[in-house]
Enzyme design. Structure first.
Site, PDB file in Angstrom:
ATOM      1  CE1 TYR A 198      -0.407   3.572   8.750  1.00 61.82           C
ATOM      2  CE2 TYR A 198       0.363   1.649   9.937  1.00 61.82           C
ATOM      3  CZ  TYR A 198       0.433   3.003   9.683  1.00 61.82           C
ATOM      4  OH  TYR A 198       1.337   3.777  10.371  1.00 61.82           O
TER       5      TYR A 198
ATOM      6  CB  CYS B  10       9.394  46.876 -15.932  1.00 65.28           C
ATOM      7  SG  CYS B  10       9.953  47.956 -17.254  1.00 65.28           S
TER       8      CYS B  10
ATOM      9  CG  ASP C 245       5.710  12.313   3.804  1.00 64.66           C
ATOM     10  OD1 ASP C 245       6.171  11.916   4.889  1.00 64.66           O
ATOM     11  OD2 ASP C 245       6.274  13.146   3.084  1.00 64.66           O
TER      12      ASP C 245
ATOM     13  CB  CYS D 163      10.552  47.162 -20.982  1.00 65.12           C
ATOM     14  SG  CYS D 163      11.585  45.910 -20.200  1.00 65.12           S
TER      15      CYS D 163
ATOM     16  CB  CYS E 256      13.349  47.409 -15.617  1.00 66.58           C
ATOM     17  SG  CYS E 256      13.223  46.096 -16.856  1.00 66.58           S
TER      18      CYS E 256
ATOM     19  CE  LYS F 170      11.297   6.855   2.413  1.00 69.22           C
ATOM     20  NZ  LYS F 170      11.970   7.044   3.688  1.00 69.22           N
TER      21      LYS F 170
ATOM     22  CE  LYS G  73       7.693   4.811   5.041  1.00 66.05           C
ATOM     23  NZ  LYS G  73       7.485   6.090   5.693  1.00 66.05           N
TER      24      LYS G  73
ATOM     25  CB  CYS H 246      14.166  49.110 -20.107  1.00 69.45           C
ATOM     26  SG  CYS H 246      12.947  49.253 -18.783  1.00 69.45           S
TER      27      CYS H 246
ATOM     28  CD  GLU I 168      -1.453  -0.130   3.607  1.00 68.14           C
ATOM     29  OE1 GLU I 168      -2.628  -0.314   3.264  1.00 68.14           O
ATOM     30  OE2 GLU I 168      -1.103  -0.038   4.783  1.00 68.14           O
TER      31      GLU I 168
HETATM   32  S1  IVH Z   1       3.046  -0.245   8.583  1.00 66.78           S
HETATM   33  C1  IVH Z   1       4.604  -3.101  11.448  1.00 66.78           C
HETATM   34  N1  IVH Z   1       1.886   1.032   6.594  1.00 66.78           N
HETATM   35  O1  IVH Z   1       5.915   4.821   7.934  1.00 66.78           O
HETATM   36  C2  IVH Z   1       3.904  -2.078  10.697  1.00 66.78           C
HETATM   37  N2  IVH Z   1       3.373   2.237   7.990  1.00 66.78           N
HETATM   38  O2  IVH Z   1       8.834   4.667   8.013  1.00 66.78           O
HETATM   39  C3  IVH Z   1       4.624  -0.795  10.656  1.00 66.78           C
HETATM   40  N3  IVH Z   1       3.644   4.583   7.369  1.00 66.78           N
HETATM   41  O3  IVH Z   1       6.203   4.410  11.386  1.00 66.78           O
HETATM   42  C4  IVH Z   1       3.999   0.289   9.931  1.00 66.78           C
HETATM   43  N4  IVH Z   1       2.258   4.552   5.665  1.00 66.78           N
HETATM   44  O4  IVH Z   1       4.221   5.795  10.497  1.00 66.78           O
HETATM   45  C5  IVH Z   1       2.734   1.127   7.628  1.00 66.78           C
HETATM   46  N5  IVH Z   1       0.828   2.036   4.797  1.00 66.78           N
HETATM   47  C6  IVH Z   1       1.647   2.119   5.844  1.00 66.78           C
HETATM   48  C7  IVH Z   1       2.293   3.312   6.189  1.00 66.78           C
HETATM   49  C8  IVH Z   1       3.160   3.326   7.271  1.00 66.78           C
HETATM   50  C9  IVH Z   1       3.071   5.285   6.385  1.00 66.78           C
HETATM   51  C10 IVH Z   1       4.608   5.142   8.323  1.00 66.78           C
HETATM   52  C11 IVH Z   1       4.461   4.661   9.741  1.00 66.78           C
HETATM   53  C12 IVH Z   1       5.819   4.106  10.076  1.00 66.78           C
HETATM   54  C13 IVH Z   1       6.714   4.777   9.090  1.00 66.78           C
HETATM   55  C14 IVH Z   1       7.991   3.997   8.886  1.00 66.78           C
END
Ligand code: IVH
Length: 676
Positions: A232, A432, A114, A437, A414, A320, A112, A417, A110
């Site tokens: 999650y 300007c 931010d 110009c 400017c 990442k 990640k 010019c 899934e």
């Molecule tokens: S699972 C054992 N799922 O990323 C399960 N974490 O860099 C551990 N994070 O501390 C986490 N999206 O805060 C999981 N889909 C996702 C996530 C996720 C973001 C964050 C989470 C974790 C950090 C680690």
């Protein structure tokens, strides 16, 4: 009384879930408000009957002076990182060594998110406490702030309506869920605009904004912030026998927790790789920021058996994406003059690779922005590149200053010019205003010959610059008076190139009136507005003598644009330009008189939603174009939408269209619908 209050709490919570979690409300806003206000009135009359899971309890908690500590029921783990697919394969090999030979693994992948990890405690189905991750063992109690998040269920299961799929699940006696709090990009932009308007400092990015908002001591401040949540994981629970991550996600959704719709069950590592590459490409289509994908071994017992290294479970990892924010040094500021005379700063940077592209220059929106962010020459600055957007400077890294950094002053004159610059009232840019110009003229020529205007492809930026420098072009009409002899004198212009350029200029004399109107560069008058104007006014002469009221009688033209048009034609210099263009033989009349009012437009009966940036039309222009052909434009995608018009960086509307199977069009497709 209690019965009615119970019923109202149930209903309001349910409709809140339909709206904020499923994004699919089943009643109107007015009906929702009526239910909610009835509840508030009853609670006001009988405060002793207020339930902790009442929607009225999302806000209203008193500010604290510090957060209490909350011990997590199990360690809140972090994740190891992989930076590419070969890291991912190495991870698989490492965990494979700890498992019986030939063990086949399937995974859940899934996005990640931010944002910030939060831990949510439910007792008898009621949300009772919530905490930040803290050090993984102990977090901070931010219950009051979490309650303000609309998609966070105050009670699970959320179900209420008879047909609801969430109604059948038993409430668990004890359940601790983990999720991520974040802010959607569009909400972030809006919120920052509000902060700036109120004289407050904007946040650098959605993540900082989410963190700052969650750690507010006054929950009423948090309540005003557009926080979102995706869950999650189940951290702990009484009497739950779930075997896989897929089951965990199903269970959370059944209870009514918000979860990402982009979670995927991958049968092998190759499928995970495909998922990663797909989202690396599509990350800009999401309305929230993701910095990679998370890969989890699906079988919970296997994950358990794999154990933990430090704070990272072995059975899951973060894959990442290449970073799109980097720090580098601000070496200098270059000053550019735009077509309208606006003077814009451009950052010259120590070259740095950002998200796979070498960045040497970046936008610094205007001098007010530089001052507000306190960006100084020599600073280490954060540079961001999102999708196809031009890289921009987010702000300085103040902690890395040596003291030798120099404040940046806006120029007084400017750079092209040398005339003094002025600041127009109510605008952040400095201008300007010298009509002669050279830098402005180069920009004007570039605009005049661009694709949506006179479309003279053979005339590039460098040629425009040289023509202006040599004094061969003093206004855009001079282009039509250039001779082969003039051009052959220019450096690098051989016969072939000259002939091409002259042919391009010649062909442009035949462009329809709408193109010519667009090419004049009147503020707010782009391609679509020009089409509207050309359809209504048969000639440039008729347009130039139209009053503001007449202009506004054209559907899609407001007072702003009308004002810009009359103002443009009131300048004698612009009228001379029009005369010079007429003398050069350009088309000043519309091809055929049109009477749009008597015909039914080609888009009649169709409903459109626009998402993303279209190449040749602003969103407003595209909307007007659709309306002018009797189509309807709406904001959100539903089953009634006929087409979604998709540009660069589309938002979640595209996702929604895909879910509902609504056909999509690009700008060319839209134009083809209008003029097949
Ligand atoms: S699972 C054992 N799922 O990323 C399960 N974490 O860099 C551990 N994070 O501390 C986490 N999206 O805060 C999981 N889909 C996702 C996530 C996720 C973001 C964050 C989470 C974790 C950090 C680690």
């Amino acid at each position: 009384m209690t019965g009615r209050i119970d019923e109202l709490v149930r209903q309001v919570n349910f409709h809140n879930y339909r709206y904020h979690v499923l994004d699919d409300p089943v009643i109107s806003d007015a009906e929702y408000d009526a239910l909610y206000h009835e509840l508030l009135a009853l609670e006001k009359a009988h405060p002793e009957l207020i339930r902790p899971d009442s929607p009225s309890q999302r806000v209203g908690a008193e500010p604290t002076d510090k957060f209490a500590k909350l011990v997590h029921p199990a360690p809140i783990l972090s994740l190891s990182n992989c930076f590419d697919l070969s890291d991912l394969r190495a991870w698989r090999v490492r965990i494979g060594r700890m498992l019986p030979a030939e063990t086949h693994l399937d995974y859940v992948a899934e996005p990640k998110f931010d944002g910030l990890s939060v831990v949510l405690h439910y007792e008898q189905g009621r949300f009772v406490r919530g905490a930040t991750r803290g050090n993984g063992e102990v977090g901070e109690d931010i219950t009051a702030n979490l309650r303000t998040i609309h998609s966070l269920p105050l009670r699970v299961p959320v179900g209420s309506a008879p047909a609801s799929p969430v109604a059948e699940v038993e409430p668990p006696s004890w359940l601790v869920v983990r999720g991520e709090v974040f802010i959607n990009r569009s909400d972030f932009e809006e919120m920052n605009a509000r902060l700036v308007a109120a004289g407050d400092k904007p946040f650098a990015n959605p993540r900082n904004a989410a963190a700052g908002s969650l750690r507010q001591l006054d929950p009423s401040v948090t309540a005003g912030r557009p926080l979102a949540l995706y869950c999650y994981d189940v951290v702990a629970a009484d009497g739950l026998a779930l075997e896989t991550q897929v089951e965990v996600m199903d269970y959370l959704c059944k209870l009514g927790f918000p979860a990402s719709p982009h979670t995927a069950h991958c049968q092998d590592l190759e499928a995970v790789g495909q998922y990663y590459l797909e989202w690396m490409d599509r990350r800009d289509q999401l309305d929230f920021e993701i910095d990679g994908v998370v890969v989890k071994v699906n079988h919970l017992a296997t994950r358990q058996a794999l154990g933990v290294v430090g704070k990272d479970p072995r059975g899951a990892t973060a894959l990442k994406f290449p970073a799109r924010e980097k720090t580098t040094r601000l070496l200098a500021i270059e000053v550019n003059v735009g077509r309208t005379g606006s003077v814009n700063p451009l950052a010259i940077l120590e070259p740095v690779e950002v998200g796979g592209v070498m960045v040497k220059q970046a936008t610094l929106h205007n001098y007010d922005d530089i001052a507000r962010k306190d960006i100084r020459l020599g600073d280490r600055v954060i540079v961001k590149r999102a999708g196809d957007v031009i890289p921009y400077v987010v702000g300085p890294v103040v902690a890395l200053r040596s003291g030798a950094e120099q404040p940046i002053q806006p120029p007084g004159r400017c750079p092209s010019c040398g005339e003094p610059l002025i600041r127009l009232q109510g605008e952040v840019a400095i201008y300007c205003i010298n009509a002669g110009c050279p830098a402005q003229l180069v920009r004007l020529v570039e605009y005049f010959v661009s694709r949506g205007a006179m479309d003279i492809e053979s005339l590039g930026s460098r040629t425009a610059e040289v023509l202006v420098e040599r004094g061969l072009v003093r206004d855009v009409a001079d282009l039509y008076y250039l001779t082969a002899a003039d051009l052959l004198e220019l450096e690098g212009h051989k016969e072939r190139k000259t002939a091409n350029l002259l042919a391009g200029i010649e062909a442009s004399r035949e462009r329809p009136l709408a193109r010519l109107i667009a090419a004049l560069g009147i503020r707010g008058v782009g391609v679509a507005v020009s089409e509207l104007l050309a359809a209504r006014f048969d000639s440039l002469a008729a347009l130039s003598s139209a009053s503001s009221e007449e202009l506004q009688s054209v559907e899609g033209i407001g007072p702003h644009t009308a004002g810009a048009i009359t103002e443009w034609f009131s300048v004698p210099r612009n009228n001379s330009l029009v005369e010079k263009l007429r003398a050069a033989g350009l088309k000043m009349e519309a091809d055929r008189p049109t009477s749009p009012a008597t015909e039914v437009g080609r888009l009649a009966g169709l409903a459109f939603v626009i998402t993303g940036t279209l190449p040749g039309l602003s969103r407003e222009e595209a909307g007007r174009l659709i309306q002018d052909h009797d189509g309807k434009v709406t904001d959100s995608v539903s089953k009634k939408t006929s087409y979604v018009v998709v540009g660069e960086k589309p938002g979640s509307k595209l996702e929604k269209a895909k879910q509902l199977g609504i056909p999509t069009l690009d700008e060319a497709g839209l134009r083809a619908l209008i003029r097949p």
